[in-house]
Write a protein that holds these residues in place. Structure first.
Motif, PDB file in Angstrom:
ATOM      1  N   UNK A 128     -16.884   8.840 -11.202  1.00 62.10           N
ATOM      2  CA  UNK A 128     -16.426   7.470 -10.955  1.00 62.10           C
ATOM      3  C   UNK A 128     -14.947   7.335 -11.290  1.00 62.10           C
ATOM      4  N   UNK A 129     -14.543   7.978 -12.387  1.00 65.28           N
ATOM      5  CA  UNK A 129     -13.127   7.903 -12.775  1.00 65.28           C
ATOM      6  C   UNK A 129     -12.258   8.545 -11.698  1.00 65.28           C
ATOM      7  N   UNK A 130     -12.687   9.717 -11.206  1.00 60.63           N
ATOM      8  CA  UNK A 130     -11.918  10.390 -10.161  1.00 60.63           C
ATOM      9  C   UNK A 130     -11.917   9.568  -8.878  1.00 60.63           C
ATOM     10  N   UNK A 131     -13.055   8.976  -8.573  1.00 61.35           N
ATOM     11  CA  UNK A 131     -13.174   8.173  -7.363  1.00 61.35           C
ATOM     12  C   UNK A 131     -12.276   6.948  -7.420  1.00 61.35           C
ATOM     13  N   UNK A 132     -12.182   6.349  -8.598  1.00 58.35           N
ATOM     14  CA  UNK A 132     -11.300   5.195  -8.749  1.00 58.35           C
ATOM     15  C   UNK A 132      -9.853   5.550  -8.433  1.00 58.35           C
ATOM     16  N   UNK A 133      -9.454   6.751  -8.844  1.00 58.76           N
ATOM     17  CA  UNK A 133      -8.076   7.185  -8.554  1.00 58.76           C
ATOM     18  C   UNK A 133      -7.892   7.446  -7.067  1.00 58.76           C
ATOM     19  N   UNK A 134      -8.922   8.019  -6.439  1.00 58.18           N
ATOM     20  CA  UNK A 134      -8.851   8.247  -4.996  1.00 58.18           C
ATOM     21  C   UNK A 134      -8.693   6.913  -4.275  1.00 58.18           C
ATOM     22  N   UNK A 135      -9.439   5.924  -4.728  1.00 53.64           N
ATOM     23  CA  UNK A 135      -9.359   4.599  -4.109  1.00 53.64           C
ATOM     24  C   UNK A 135      -7.974   3.994  -4.292  1.00 53.64           C
ATOM     25  N   UNK A 136      -7.455   4.103  -5.504  1.00 61.50           N
ATOM     26  CA  UNK A 136      -6.120   3.568  -5.761  1.00 61.50           C
ATOM     27  C   UNK A 136      -5.066   4.288  -4.915  1.00 61.50           C
ATOM     28  N   UNK A 137      -5.197   5.603  -4.829  1.00 62.68           N
ATOM     29  CA  UNK A 137      -4.255   6.376  -4.016  1.00 62.68           C
ATOM     30  C   UNK A 137      -4.349   5.973  -2.546  1.00 62.68           C
ATOM     31  N   UNK A 138      -5.568   5.834  -2.062  1.00 68.14           N
ATOM     32  CA  UNK A 138      -5.753   5.466  -0.660  1.00 68.14           C
ATOM     33  C   UNK A 138      -5.100   4.121  -0.356  1.00 68.14           C
ATOM     34  N   UNK A 139      -5.260   3.179  -1.265  1.00 64.99           N
ATOM     35  CA  UNK A 139      -4.655   1.859  -1.057  1.00 64.99           C
ATOM     36  C   UNK A 139      -3.125   1.923  -1.122  1.00 64.99           C
ATOM     37  N   UNK A 140      -2.616   2.712  -2.076  1.00 61.31           N
ATOM     38  CA  UNK A 140      -1.173   2.739  -2.283  1.00 61.31           C
ATOM     39  C   UNK A 140      -0.453   3.561  -1.220  1.00 61.31           C
ATOM     40  N   UNK A 141      -1.069   4.695  -0.832  1.00 66.75           N
ATOM     41  CA  UNK A 141      -0.412   5.567   0.140  1.00 66.75           C
ATOM     42  C   UNK A 141      -0.229   4.888   1.492  1.00 66.75           C
ATOM     43  N   UNK A 142      -1.080   3.888   1.769  1.00 66.55           N
ATOM     44  CA  UNK A 142      -0.942   3.181   3.022  1.00 66.55           C
ATOM     45  C   UNK A 142       0.369   2.431   3.148  1.00 66.55           C
ATOM     46  N   UNK A 143       1.056   2.228   2.030  1.00 70.33           N
ATOM     47  CA  UNK A 143       2.327   1.511   2.062  1.00 70.33           C
ATOM     48  C   UNK A 143       3.501   2.426   2.404  1.00 70.33           C
ATOM     49  N   UNK A 144       3.224   3.744   2.450  1.00 69.18           N
ATOM     50  CA  UNK A 144       4.298   4.709   2.648  1.00 69.18           C
ATOM     51  C   UNK A 144       3.986   5.591   3.858  1.00 69.18           C
ATOM     52  N   UNK A 145       4.615   5.340   4.995  1.00 67.25           N
ATOM     53  CA  UNK A 145       4.346   6.116   6.219  1.00 67.25           C
ATOM     54  C   UNK A 145       4.577   7.602   6.060  1.00 67.25           C
ATOM     55  N   UNK A 146       5.552   7.965   5.222  1.00 66.24           N
ATOM     56  CA  UNK A 146       5.866   9.389   5.071  1.00 66.24           C
ATOM     57  C   UNK A 146       4.769  10.162   4.348  1.00 66.24           C
ATOM     58  N   UNK A 147       3.864   9.444   3.729  1.00 61.71           N
ATOM     59  CA  UNK A 147       2.779  10.099   2.995  1.00 61.71           C
ATOM     60  C   UNK A 147       1.471  10.018   3.773  1.00 61.71           C
ATOM     61  N   UNK A 148       1.569   9.913   5.107  1.00 60.99           N
ATOM     62  CA  UNK A 148       0.386   9.722   5.948  1.00 60.99           C
ATOM     63  C   UNK A 148      -0.617  10.862   5.816  1.00 60.99           C
ATOM     64  N   UNK A 149      -0.103  12.086   5.705  1.00 60.53           N
ATOM     65  CA  UNK A 149      -1.032  13.223   5.609  1.00 60.53           C
ATOM     66  C   UNK A 149      -1.883  13.129   4.351  1.00 60.53           C
ATOM     67  N   UNK A 150      -1.243  12.756   3.251  1.00 55.29           N
ATOM     68  CA  UNK A 150      -2.004  12.590   2.003  1.00 55.29           C
ATOM     69  C   UNK A 150      -2.985  11.431   2.120  1.00 55.29           C
ATOM     70  N   UNK A 151      -2.531  10.381   2.836  1.00 51.52           N
ATOM     71  CA  UNK A 151      -3.419   9.221   3.027  1.00 51.52           C
ATOM     72  C   UNK A 151      -4.658   9.624   3.809  1.00 51.52           C
ATOM     73  N   UNK A 152      -4.481  10.413   4.863  1.00 52.75           N
ATOM     74  CA  UNK A 152      -5.618  10.847   5.658  1.00 52.75           C
ATOM     75  C   UNK A 152      -6.609  11.627   4.821  1.00 52.75           C
TER      76      UNK A 152
END
Length: 669
Positions: A128-152
């Motif tokens: 759950x702790x790891x998943x929470x970070x994945x969720x936070x990353x997914x939400x945050x990476x969407x704000x940065x087009x250059x990080x699209x690969x990581x977002x995917x």
């Protein structure tokens, strides 16, 4: 030392014990640790590979380290200015975190158990702790087009994780089905519990004290299961999957409630046509079953469902409120449908008490909904319950008022034999006795009816009764008085069907005494009618008694008491005296022959009548006999005219009103 989750260079998770980072470590050292375990090469979408040439000296990385690095990266993203050239690059920890979560899901799926999440609390917490970070990353990476690969990459892992949690969530919620299949009547035992708030337990136990039904398996969840459900719901909501989580919960719990209600009611449902076609006897049983179901739903099922909802969605009270409201609405509406169908059935007197039972049941349900401290019930549920309750109350009031029509229409021209209590009197008084056991409920029903009449008249309401009396008495007591007045008038009419006035008074006494005794035996009726009314009834009975004695025994006493005509020229005329004895004997014989067949079923009234007759007849006859017996020749002449001794008269009076036409014949043989 801390136990942490580590990953080897081939991407497989292993347990490893690593030293806790020293307080002196800095970002550069941590970055070095992560960089030495970086995964070379590109990662294909939805597939995770760990390079085989990963340095063996740095063969593992702890989740704590990865999370710490990810947190710093998220902080860096949050503080980044709009200059795209200054966007930080995603550290290798982002990729490693994806690998870790993906591997955890694979491990879960490899499990043999039906329910996989929750077997290892420590592992679940890490997931759950790891998943929470994945969720936070997914939400945050969407704000940065250059990080699209990581977002995917993050989105793919998150989607897989949510799919897994959704399946686990549904499986946990459906656990009641397996429990039900094991034992359809399973009660709560030591290792399973029902989610009832402590401050509700005493009240609910009182309400359910008389119910033999156990808690349905659909509402029995262990604390461990509830904890797992809460953890999954919290994780899914945090990841932005609240709608999916709510949908899974709603579908499962609605199915659970439907199953529980079907078990309680014993059938899917009855349509209005089904209810209207049913005979009253089986319908009575359905009403009793419905009442038990509503009470169970109100006292146990809905409170437990609310507690379960609150426990599972503790992180999102708004979702808990909405989900419980939807479930409660569906359950209550299903129960109300039967009550609505009952309102449309044909009215009849025997249905009154079942309608009052239904009214009280809906009143308790309405109170339970209204007293809900959390305001969990939707407003339309409370409104619909109040509306159906009002309909049932109006139907009950209408049925009771039909009693007036029953009395008015009972205009038979055949008098009851022997002046006994009329069947109408028995029916009405027993009906009122049972009805008054619902006194408080009927007060509410008629108060509601009175208010509706006033509202319909737009405030220009005028009752035909005196307004002062209306203000001093309750609506139901006024209705009761109307029924009693109608019964009195009907009995008065029926008393005139007797050709013998004496028998008409016996009839009025019998029925009047029956009414008084019924009222004395019911504190509810006595309270409603009042002492003044009861005293008047007793006074009426005394008057009937006097009228009977005057009508029956007046001529007899006149025969014995008036001595005019017995003397001729100062001497007693034997022929006149003989005729007087013959007249007395004939009158008394006729009265005895007739009135010994009459019935006075109330033993006290029967005794009062005999005593009062003896009190006037015995002294009068003894005096007459003592004064004039000497003027008759002794022997056969005396026996011919002096047919009875005073003791004989007393004995014969004691045979009156026993309904036995052969008493005189038995005495004379």
């Amino acid at each position: 030392m801390e136990k942490s989750i580590s990953f080897s260079k081939d991407g497989n998770r292993k347990n490893d014990t690593v030293g806790t980072p020293k307080h002196g470590s800095n970002d550069t050292a941590d970055a070095k640790t992560l960089s030495e375990s970086q995964i070379p090469g590109e990662t294909e979408e939805n597939d995770i590979n760990i390079a085989e040439d990963h340095p063996s000296s740095e063969s593992s990385t702890s989740l704590a380290q990865v999370v710490d690095e990810v947190d710093r990266f998220l902080q860096a993203l949050s503080s980044t200015v709009e200059d795209e050239s200054k966007y930080p690059e995603a550290p290798e920890s982002v990729e490693i975190l994806s690998t870790m979560v993906d591997s955890m899901i694979t491990d879960y799926n490899d499990g043999k158990s039906l329910i996989r999440f929750g077997k290892d609390p420590e592992n679940d917490s890490s997931f759950v702790e790891a998943l929470n970070r994945v969720s936070e990353l997914s939400n945050k990476l969407g704000e940065f087009p250059s990080l699209a690969s990581s977002l995917n990459r993050m989105s793919a892992v998150l989607q897989r994780a949510m799919s897994f949690l959704d399946e686990e969530f549904r499986t946990l919620l459906e656990d009641w089905k397996s429990e039900k299949s094991k034992n359809n009547e399973e009660n709560c035992n030591s290792d399973r519990c029902v989610l009832v708030d402590q401050n509700q337990q005493d009240h609910q136990s009182d309400q359910m004290e008389d119910q033999d039904q156990g808690i349905p398996p659909t509402f029995v969840f262990s604390p461990e299961t509830v904890s797992k459900l809460n953890a999954i719901a919290t994780a899914m909501i945090s990841a932005g999957y609240e709608a999916e989580c709510a949908m899974a919960y709603s579908v499962s719990r609605r199915s659970a409630f439907k199953s529980a209600l079907d078990d309680l009611i014993g059938h899917e449902c009855f349509s209005i046509d089904d209810v209207q076609r049913m005979h009253w006897e089986p319908l009575e049983g359905e009403i009793a079953t419905w009442i038990a179901a509503v009470k169970s739903c109100s006292a146990v099922l809905l409170p437990n469902e609310r507690s379960l909802c609150n426990a599972v969605f503790s992180s999102r009270p708004s979702s808990s409120h909405s989900l419980f409201g939807d479930t409660a609405r569906a359950a209550v509406i299903k129960l109300l449908n039967f009550a609505e169908a009952m309102v449309l059935t044909k009215r009849s007197a025997e249905k009154l008490f079942k309608f009052l039972d239904m009214y009280e049941t809906l009143r308790d349900l309405e109170s339970s909904i209204g007293n809900d401290a959390g305001g969990s019930y939707p407003s339309e549920v409370a409104a619909e319950t109040a509306t159906v309750k009002a309909w049932i109350g109006a139907a009950a009031a209408s049925i009771f008022c039909d009693l007036e029509n029953s009395i008015k229409s009972d205009n038979g021209k055949t008098p009851v034999a022997s002046g006994a209590v009329h069947p109408l009197t028995r029916y009405v008084m027993n009906y009122l006795k049972y009805a008054c056991e619902y006194k408080d409920t009927l007060e509410q029903v008629f108060r509601q009816t009175d208010q509706e009449v006033k509202d319909d008249d737009d405030g220009d309401y005028h009752d035909h009764r005196d307004r002062d009396r209306e203000s001093e008495t309750s609506p139901f007591s006024r209705q009761l008085s109307t029924v009693m007045d109608l019964l009195d008038a009907n009995l008065e009419m029926k008393s005139k069907l007797y050709r013998d006035p004496s028998l008409s008074f016996i009839f009025l006494m019998n029925n009047g005494r029956y009414i008084v005794q019924k009222i004395k035996g019911s504190s509810e009726i006595h309270q409603l009618m009042g002492d003044t009314w009861c005293r008047k009834r007793s006074s009426d009975l005394r008057q009937y008694h006097k009228n009977y004695q005057r009508e029956t025994w007046g001529k007899v006493l006149q025969c014995l008491g008036q001595h005019d005509g017995l003397q001729v020229n100062g001497k007693v005329s034997k022929p006149v005296l003989k005729e007087r004895f013959k007249s007395f004997n004939a009158m008394f014989d006729e009265i005895h022959k007739t009135q010994s067949t009459w019935v006075v079923s109330d033993e006290q009234l029967q005794s009062e009548l005999r005593v009062s007759i003896s009190a006037v007849m015995i002294p009068a006859y003894r005096s007459f006999l003592g004064r004039f017996k000497q003027y008759l020749d002794s022997g056969r002449q005396s026996e011919k005219y002096i047919k009875y001794q005073p003791e004989d008269i007393e004995t014969l009076i004691d045979e009156l009103f026993d309904g036995n036409s052969t008493s005189m014949a038995r005495r004379r043989t």
